[in-house]
Write a protein that holds these residues in place. Structure first.
Motif, PDB file in Angstrom:
ATOM      1  N   PHE A   1     -28.264  -3.389   4.982  1.00 14.25           N
ATOM      2  CA  PHE A   1     -27.741  -2.065   5.334  1.00 14.25           C
ATOM      3  C   PHE A   1     -27.649  -1.176   4.097  1.00 14.25           C
ATOM      4  CE2 PHE A   1     -26.003  -5.323   8.090  1.00 14.25           C
ATOM      5  CZ  PHE A   1     -26.349  -4.845   9.352  1.00 14.25           C
ATOM      6  N   THR A   2     -28.097   0.052   4.254  1.00 14.94           N
ATOM      7  CA  THR A   2     -28.009   1.049   3.193  1.00 14.94           C
ATOM      8  C   THR A   2     -26.721   1.865   3.344  1.00 14.94           C
ATOM      9  OG1 THR A   2     -29.142   2.754   4.490  1.00 14.94           O
ATOM     10  CG2 THR A   2     -30.517   1.234   3.191  1.00 14.94           C
TER      11      THR A   2
ATOM     12  N   ASP B   1     -18.495  -6.542   3.799  1.00 14.35           N
ATOM     13  CA  ASP B   1     -19.525  -7.240   3.016  1.00 14.35           C
ATOM     14  C   ASP B   1     -20.158  -6.299   1.994  1.00 14.35           C
ATOM     15  OD1 ASP B   1     -19.062  -9.571   4.373  1.00 14.35           O
ATOM     16  OD2 ASP B   1     -20.802  -9.415   5.707  1.00 14.35           O
ATOM     17  N   PHE B   2     -20.401  -5.066   2.411  1.00 17.75           N
ATOM     18  CA  PHE B   2     -20.992  -4.089   1.499  1.00 17.75           C
ATOM     19  C   PHE B   2     -20.069  -3.854   0.308  1.00 17.75           C
ATOM     20  CE2 PHE B   2     -21.652   0.134  -0.161  1.00 17.75           C
ATOM     21  CZ  PHE B   2     -23.029   0.243  -0.242  1.00 17.75           C
ATOM     22  N   VAL B   3     -18.783  -3.659   0.572  1.00 14.19           N
ATOM     23  CA  VAL B   3     -17.820  -3.386  -0.501  1.00 14.19           C
ATOM     24  C   VAL B   3     -17.674  -4.590  -1.424  1.00 14.19           C
ATOM     25  CG1 VAL B   3     -15.386  -2.929  -0.993  1.00 14.19           C
ATOM     26  CG2 VAL B   3     -16.564  -1.647   0.805  1.00 14.19           C
ATOM     27  N   LEU B   4     -17.642  -5.795  -0.860  1.00 15.73           N
ATOM     28  CA  LEU B   4     -17.499  -7.000  -1.674  1.00 15.73           C
ATOM     29  C   LEU B   4     -18.685  -7.193  -2.621  1.00 15.73           C
ATOM     30  CD1 LEU B   4     -16.062  -9.510   0.964  1.00 15.73           C
ATOM     31  CD2 LEU B   4     -14.865  -8.615  -1.036  1.00 15.73           C
ATOM     32  N   LYS B   5     -19.879  -6.845  -2.149  1.00 18.89           N
ATOM     33  CA  LYS B   5     -21.092  -7.053  -2.953  1.00 18.89           C
ATOM     34  C   LYS B   5     -21.373  -5.874  -3.887  1.00 18.89           C
ATOM     35  CE  LYS B   5     -23.257  -9.853   0.669  1.00 18.89           C
ATOM     36  NZ  LYS B   5     -24.337  -9.894   1.698  1.00 18.89           N
TER      37      LYS B   5
ATOM     38  N   ASN C   1      -9.360   0.499   8.557  1.00 24.92           N
ATOM     39  CA  ASN C   1      -8.195   0.136   7.746  1.00 24.92           C
ATOM     40  C   ASN C   1      -8.241  -1.334   7.335  1.00 24.92           C
ATOM     41  OD1 ASN C   1      -5.793   0.597   6.395  1.00 24.92           O
ATOM     42  ND2 ASN C   1      -4.514   0.128   8.170  1.00 24.92           N
ATOM     43  N   SER C   2      -9.324  -1.700   6.665  1.00 25.61           N
ATOM     44  CA  SER C   2      -9.546  -3.082   6.251  1.00 25.61           C
ATOM     45  C   SER C   2      -8.736  -3.426   5.008  1.00 25.61           C
ATOM     46  CB  SER C   2     -11.040  -3.288   5.978  1.00 25.61           C
ATOM     47  OG  SER C   2     -11.259  -4.426   5.171  1.00 25.61           O
ATOM     48  N   TYR C   3      -8.094  -4.583   5.022  1.00 26.26           N
ATOM     49  CA  TYR C   3      -7.348  -5.062   3.857  1.00 26.26           C
ATOM     50  C   TYR C   3      -8.289  -5.287   2.680  1.00 26.26           C
ATOM     51  CZ  TYR C   3      -4.847  -8.217   0.739  1.00 26.26           C
ATOM     52  OH  TYR C   3      -4.279  -8.799  -0.367  1.00 26.26           O
ATOM     53  N   ILE C   4      -9.466  -5.821   2.949  1.00 26.51           N
ATOM     54  CA  ILE C   4     -10.441  -6.091   1.886  1.00 26.51           C
ATOM     55  C   ILE C   4     -10.849  -4.794   1.197  1.00 26.51           C
ATOM     56  CG2 ILE C   4     -12.827  -6.822   1.470  1.00 26.51           C
ATOM     57  CD1 ILE C   4     -12.402  -8.973   3.625  1.00 26.51           C
ATOM     58  N   ILE C   5     -11.134  -3.762   2.002  1.00 31.28           N
ATOM     59  CA  ILE C   5     -11.557  -2.487   1.427  1.00 31.28           C
ATOM     60  C   ILE C   5     -10.384  -1.797   0.736  1.00 31.28           C
ATOM     61  CG2 ILE C   5     -12.529  -0.217   1.938  1.00 31.28           C
ATOM     62  CD1 ILE C   5     -14.078  -1.490   4.221  1.00 31.28           C
TER      63      ILE C   5
END
Length: 340
Positions: free
Chosen positions: A91-92, A139-143, A169-173
């Motif tokens: 994904f872009t 996944d995008f933010v983690l990578k 409202n993701s905890y990871i993000i």
């Protein structure tokens, strides 16, 4: 009794007129927004701005068949695009923006859905898709690269992460945003190496100190916190220093007038004060950079002679107030743009 009935009738008529008048205004606003949204769609396709305007227009004008048909059309179109993107393996950023637009299209409509029983939205599909989209965003933010990029790129990432996190409202993000905000937030100090000996020179440095004191601990935006006037701050990756070095300050007379009225004389003088110099920006990690600045302001002095007495404005106070206001505005609106 007749007067009482008449008053009630007038009151009811007034409120009905007011109600229908306001309703007509709201409908007109809604129709204009819907028309603008359709124009955006016809020119650029589905966009965030156009979708927000369309839904806002429907809220103002829920009877608009044109708006209802347009929303239904855009919903089906963005849903189809969403389905195609979700089949991808990679994904872009553009894909993420489109998926976020799908979330916006449904989430913002949900706030007003009770007014539109004829509009079809598949909420089961939306809920399932939202789970998949959340995973894609996380996944995008983690990578995504967060270390070997400069401050400006980190701020751009923060803005993008906040955008795609609006409806999930993701905890990871949120954690990634919090960490990056800590990385890019800096403390900004100012001082002045200028040494002058005239009354204007003293006014200049005093006004700068005063403006600094008035704005201490102010959030200047762009993750810059103003920490005040400090001659010797400890420079590190979190602390920046901007030195004000003044090249010139001068006052020029623009116009002088005299008005005589019986026993009274009024002398009016228009003047301009101009300040110029350069900023020197110090950081721990780079050689100092410089940036020129200049500002000026017109002001008026009045002297009044009346019955052997003379009254006049205090020019020193006027210039002092001008400089304090100018420096305060520089601190609030200009300095954060010097930090990279």
């Amino acid at each position: 009794m007749k007067n009482s009935t008449c008053i009630k009738y007038i009151a009811i008529s007034f409120f009905l007129t007011l109600f229908f008048g306001c309703s007509a205004i709201m409908t007109s606003i809604g129709n204009n927004k819907i028309s603008s949204a359709i124009n955006i769609y016809n020119s650029h396709g589905i966009t965030t701005d156009g979708t927000v305007k369309l839904i806002s227009g429907l809220e103002y004008s829920p009877e608009s068949q044109l708006g209802i048909l347009q929303y239904q059309k855009q919903y089906f179109e963005i849903t189809g695009i969403k389905n195609r993107i979700l089949k991808n393996k990679y994904f872009t950023k553009q894909d993420l923006n489109t998926l976020n637009l799908y979330l916006l299209t449904v989430e913002e409509f949900k706030k007003i859905q009770s007014k539109f029983p004829t509009i079809t939205v598949d909420y089961n599909d939306f809920n399932k898709s939202k789970v998949k989209i959340t995973k894609i965003f996380e996944d995008f933010v983690l990578k995504d690269e967060k270390i070997y990029i400069n401050r400006s790129q980190k701020i751009q990432n923060i803005d993008f992460y906040k955008k795609i996190n609006t409806y999930i409202n993701s905890y990871i993000i949120n954690s990634a945003i919090f960490k990056l905000e800590g990385d890019v937030t800096v403390n900004l100090y100012i001082n002045s190496s200028f040494r002058g000996f005239s009354q204007l020179d003293y006014l200049l440095t005093d006004a700068l100190r005063y403006a600094a004191d008035m704005n201490i601990n102010r959030n200047l935006g762009n993750y810059v916190i103003f920490r005040g006037f400090n001659s010797f701050p400890r420079l590190n990756s979190k602390n920046y220093l901007i030195d004000f070095n003044f090249s010139n300050i001068y006052v020029r007379t623009l116009e002088t007038k005299e008005v005589t009225r019986e026993k009274e004389k009024i002398f009016t003088t228009r003047k301009k004060v101009t300040v110029s110099g350069y900023y020197k920006i110090y950081t721990q990690s780079s050689t100092p950079s410089t940036r020129h600045f200049e500002f000026n302001e017109n002001y008026t002095l009045r002297m009044r002679e009346y019955d052997s007495s003379t009254f006049y404005d205090d020019e020193r106070d006027i210039i002092k107030k001008i400089l304090e206001d100018k420096f305060s505005n520089v601190i609030r609106y200009d300095l954060n743009n010097l930090i990279y």
